[in-house]
Write a protein that holds these residues in place. Structure first.
Motif, PDB file in Angstrom:
ATOM      1  N   GLN A  98       0.815  -1.215   0.000  1.00 50.61           N
ATOM      2  CA  GLN A  98       0.000   0.000   0.000  1.00 50.61           C
ATOM      3  C   GLN A  98       0.849   1.265   0.000  1.00 50.61           C
ATOM      4  O   GLN A  98       0.363   2.348  -0.320  1.00 50.61           O
ATOM      5  CB  GLN A  98      -0.934   0.009   1.210  1.00 50.61           C
ATOM      6  N   LEU A  99       2.133   1.138   0.316  1.00 45.56           N
ATOM      7  CA  LEU A  99       3.029   2.290   0.305  1.00 45.56           C
ATOM      8  C   LEU A  99       3.139   2.895  -1.092  1.00 45.56           C
ATOM      9  O   LEU A  99       3.357   4.095  -1.248  1.00 45.56           O
ATOM     10  CB  LEU A  99       4.411   1.866   0.806  1.00 45.56           C
ATOM     11  N   LEU A 100       2.982   2.059  -2.137  1.00 45.49           N
ATOM     12  CA  LEU A 100       3.138   2.522  -3.517  1.00 45.49           C
ATOM     13  C   LEU A 100       1.825   2.491  -4.295  1.00 45.49           C
ATOM     14  O   LEU A 100       1.842   2.573  -5.521  1.00 45.49           O
ATOM     15  CB  LEU A 100       4.171   1.654  -4.247  1.00 45.49           C
ATOM     16  N   LYS A 101       0.698   2.393  -3.603  1.00 48.02           N
ATOM     17  CA  LYS A 101      -0.569   2.196  -4.312  1.00 48.02           C
ATOM     18  C   LYS A 101      -0.976   3.400  -5.157  1.00 48.02           C
ATOM     19  O   LYS A 101      -1.710   3.252  -6.136  1.00 48.02           O
ATOM     20  CB  LYS A 101      -1.678   1.856  -3.314  1.00 48.02           C
ATOM     21  N   TYR A 177       1.724  -0.226 -14.309  1.00 50.82           N
ATOM     22  CA  TYR A 177       0.483  -0.597 -14.987  1.00 50.82           C
ATOM     23  C   TYR A 177      -0.615  -0.931 -13.984  1.00 50.82           C
ATOM     24  O   TYR A 177      -1.756  -0.515 -14.135  1.00 50.82           O
ATOM     25  CB  TYR A 177       0.724  -1.786 -15.916  1.00 50.82           C
ATOM     26  N   LYS A 178      -0.271  -1.683 -12.939  1.00 48.34           N
ATOM     27  CA  LYS A 178      -1.290  -2.109 -11.985  1.00 48.34           C
ATOM     28  C   LYS A 178      -0.632  -2.478 -10.667  1.00 48.34           C
ATOM     29  O   LYS A 178       0.500  -2.947 -10.628  1.00 48.34           O
ATOM     30  CB  LYS A 178      -2.070  -3.311 -12.544  1.00 48.34           C
ATOM     31  N   VAL A 179      -1.346  -2.238  -9.564  1.00 45.96           N
ATOM     32  CA  VAL A 179      -0.897  -2.638  -8.235  1.00 45.96           C
ATOM     33  C   VAL A 179      -1.966  -3.527  -7.622  1.00 45.96           C
ATOM     34  O   VAL A 179      -3.115  -3.106  -7.466  1.00 45.96           O
ATOM     35  CB  VAL A 179      -0.640  -1.417  -7.326  1.00 45.96           C
ATOM     36  N   ASP A 180      -1.604  -4.759  -7.304  1.00 48.04           N
ATOM     37  CA  ASP A 180      -2.523  -5.714  -6.688  1.00 48.04           C
ATOM     38  C   ASP A 180      -2.199  -5.775  -5.199  1.00 48.04           C
ATOM     39  O   ASP A 180      -1.232  -6.411  -4.781  1.00 48.04           O
ATOM     40  CB  ASP A 180      -2.356  -7.087  -7.340  1.00 48.04           C
ATOM     41  N   LEU A 181      -3.010  -5.091  -4.388  1.00 41.68           N
ATOM     42  CA  LEU A 181      -2.735  -5.009  -2.956  1.00 41.68           C
ATOM     43  C   LEU A 181      -2.933  -6.348  -2.258  1.00 41.68           C
ATOM     44  O   LEU A 181      -2.212  -6.680  -1.315  1.00 41.68           O
ATOM     45  CB  LEU A 181      -3.632  -3.949  -2.314  1.00 41.68           C
ATOM     46  N   GLU A 182      -3.915  -7.122  -2.704  1.00 34.77           N
ATOM     47  CA  GLU A 182      -4.221  -8.383  -2.029  1.00 34.77           C
ATOM     48  C   GLU A 182      -3.109  -9.408  -2.221  1.00 34.77           C
ATOM     49  O   GLU A 182      -2.708 -10.096  -1.282  1.00 34.77           O
ATOM     50  CB  GLU A 182      -5.547  -8.941  -2.549  1.00 34.77           C
ATOM     51  N   GLU A 183      -2.596  -9.512  -3.452  1.00 28.75           N
ATOM     52  CA  GLU A 183      -1.549 -10.488  -3.751  1.00 28.75           C
ATOM     53  C   GLU A 183      -0.149  -9.924  -3.535  1.00 28.75           C
ATOM     54  O   GLU A 183       0.836 -10.664  -3.586  1.00 28.75           O
ATOM     55  CB  GLU A 183      -1.685 -10.978  -5.198  1.00 28.75           C
ATOM     56  N   GLY A 184      -0.046  -8.609  -3.341  1.00 23.20           N
ATOM     57  CA  GLY A 184       1.266  -7.995  -3.155  1.00 23.20           C
ATOM     58  C   GLY A 184       2.083  -7.943  -4.429  1.00 23.20           C
ATOM     59  O   GLY A 184       3.308  -8.088  -4.392  1.00 23.20           O
ATOM     60  N   ASP A 226      -7.337  -4.431  -6.008  1.00 22.52           N
ATOM     61  CA  ASP A 226      -6.760  -4.248  -7.338  1.00 22.52           C
ATOM     62  C   ASP A 226      -6.753  -2.770  -7.672  1.00 22.52           C
ATOM     63  O   ASP A 226      -7.736  -2.233  -8.159  1.00 22.52           O
ATOM     64  CB  ASP A 226      -7.587  -5.025  -8.356  1.00 22.52           C
ATOM     65  N   GLN A 227      -5.661  -2.085  -7.372  1.00 17.83           N
ATOM     66  CA  GLN A 227      -5.559  -0.649  -7.595  1.00 17.83           C
ATOM     67  C   GLN A 227      -4.920  -0.412  -8.953  1.00 17.83           C
ATOM     68  O   GLN A 227      -3.784  -0.807  -9.196  1.00 17.83           O
ATOM     69  CB  GLN A 227      -4.699  -0.017  -6.495  1.00 17.83           C
ATOM     70  N   PRO A 230      -3.745   5.320 -13.763  1.00 16.96           N
ATOM     71  CA  PRO A 230      -4.603   6.018 -14.728  1.00 16.96           C
ATOM     72  C   PRO A 230      -4.679   5.341 -16.082  1.00 16.96           C
ATOM     73  O   PRO A 230      -5.727   5.311 -16.710  1.00 16.96           O
ATOM     74  CB  PRO A 230      -3.930   7.396 -14.818  1.00 16.96           C
ATOM     75  N   THR A 231      -3.570   4.753 -16.567  1.00 14.15           N
ATOM     76  CA  THR A 231      -3.584   4.080 -17.864  1.00 14.15           C
ATOM     77  C   THR A 231      -4.565   2.920 -17.868  1.00 14.15           C
ATOM     78  O   THR A 231      -5.368   2.756 -18.781  1.00 14.15           O
ATOM     79  CB  THR A 231      -2.179   3.563 -18.208  1.00 14.15           C
ATOM     80  N   ALA A 232      -4.512   2.107 -16.807  1.00 20.00           N
ATOM     81  CA  ALA A 232      -5.402   0.954 -16.728  1.00 20.00           C
ATOM     82  C   ALA A 232      -6.836   1.387 -16.466  1.00 20.00           C
ATOM     83  O   ALA A 232      -7.783   0.763 -16.942  1.00 20.00           O
ATOM     84  CB  ALA A 232      -4.923   0.009 -15.634  1.00 20.00           C
ATOM     85  N   LYS A 233      -7.023   2.474 -15.670  1.00 23.19           N
ATOM     86  CA  LYS A 233      -8.372   2.947 -15.382  1.00 23.19           C
ATOM     87  C   LYS A 233      -9.066   3.416 -16.654  1.00 23.19           C
ATOM     88  O   LYS A 233     -10.243   3.150 -16.875  1.00 23.19           O
ATOM     89  CB  LYS A 233      -8.311   4.093 -14.365  1.00 23.19           C
ATOM     90  N   GLU A 234      -8.334   4.142 -17.521  1.00 20.77           N
ATOM     91  CA  GLU A 234      -8.923   4.607 -18.768  1.00 20.77           C
ATOM     92  C   GLU A 234      -9.337   3.433 -19.645  1.00 20.77           C
ATOM     93  O   GLU A 234     -10.362   3.463 -20.315  1.00 20.77           O
ATOM     94  CB  GLU A 234      -7.917   5.490 -19.509  1.00 20.77           C
TER      95      GLU A 234
END
Length: 241
Positions: A98-101, A177-184, A226-227, A230-234
């Protein structure tokens, strides 16, 4: 500025499709880091963290880990921090993904693949000498390395055979591209240094003026596993429309 980041293990590479384009991404599993303590050194505040595989330590280190209430880990490092930034955590707290989310760009450092002692053809991409027509034993040699009586020496830094790889390298301004907080997991666009299984150090991009997310106790304030950047959100928004 907080001179801090996260350690991770490079899992490998794959590709994802975004707006019809194939993107090369590197996947990194964040290694959990545990706060061992904070101390003062002059005007600076230093935090000691433990990370890596669980080990069986010797007696002095076992006592050190026990006092911090942290399971013994293979590596211990110390970093300069902003004390107010980590006010929500105490000794033994886990520092997670979460430090880099909320970071969109990273600087990633690692040790490149080691190739041992290699020749100039592999190390520097030199062309080979002729295979026949009188040439023998010099097919992959680099050829002349100097001039004449003046200067009468070989200049420093001349490209020759030698140790190839196994050096620290930093890749700056890599998009997340993507940060998966649950899986780290952190999905990073492009290549990063090191072999599969190698450790990499990830910090917010210095040139992009990125900053860390406020550190909270583990499982606090995490709404989504699954955070997306912006690229992935668009990309997701366009798919819904």
């Amino acid at each position: 500025m907080v001179k801090f980041g996260l350690w991770g293990k490079k899992l490998g590479n794959t590709r994802v499709f975004h707006e019809g384009q194939s993107l090369h991404v590197s996947i990194v599993r964040v290694s959990p880091m545990y706060m061992m303590g904070i101390r003062k050194e002059g005007p600076h505040t230093l935090m000691q963290v433990a990370y890596g595989d669980v080990i069986k330590p010797n007696k002095p280190m076992a006592g050190h880990f026990a006092s911090a209430q942290v399971e013994p880990r293979r590596r211990i490092n110390e970093y300069r921090i902003d004390e107010s930034f980590f006010a929500a955590c105490s000794t033994g707290s886990e520092i997670s993904t979460q430090l880099l989310k909320d970071v969109d760009y990273l600087d990633v450092s690692g040790t490149t693949k080691g190739h041992g002692f290699t020749g100039p053809v592999k190390r520097h991409g030199f062309s080979m000498q002729p295979a026949t027509h009188g040439n023998s034993l010099s097919h992959r040699a680099h050829g002349s390395t100097g001039q004449c009586q003046d200067p009468g020496r070989v200049f420093k830094g001349k490209k020759m055979a030698g140790q190839h790889g196994n050096v620290k390298r930093t890749i700056q301004n890599i998009a997340v591209y993507k940060v998966d907080l649950e899986e780290g997991l952190i999905w990073i666009q492009g290549a990063i240094p090191g072999p599969v299984g190698g450790l990499v150090w990830m910090t917010p991009s210095f040139k992009k003026a990125q900053s860390l997310s406020p550190l909270l106790p583990v499982d606090a304030g995490v709404e989504s596993s699954d955070q997306l950047t912006p690229t992935a959100k668009e990309s997701e928004a366009s798919d819904e429309n």
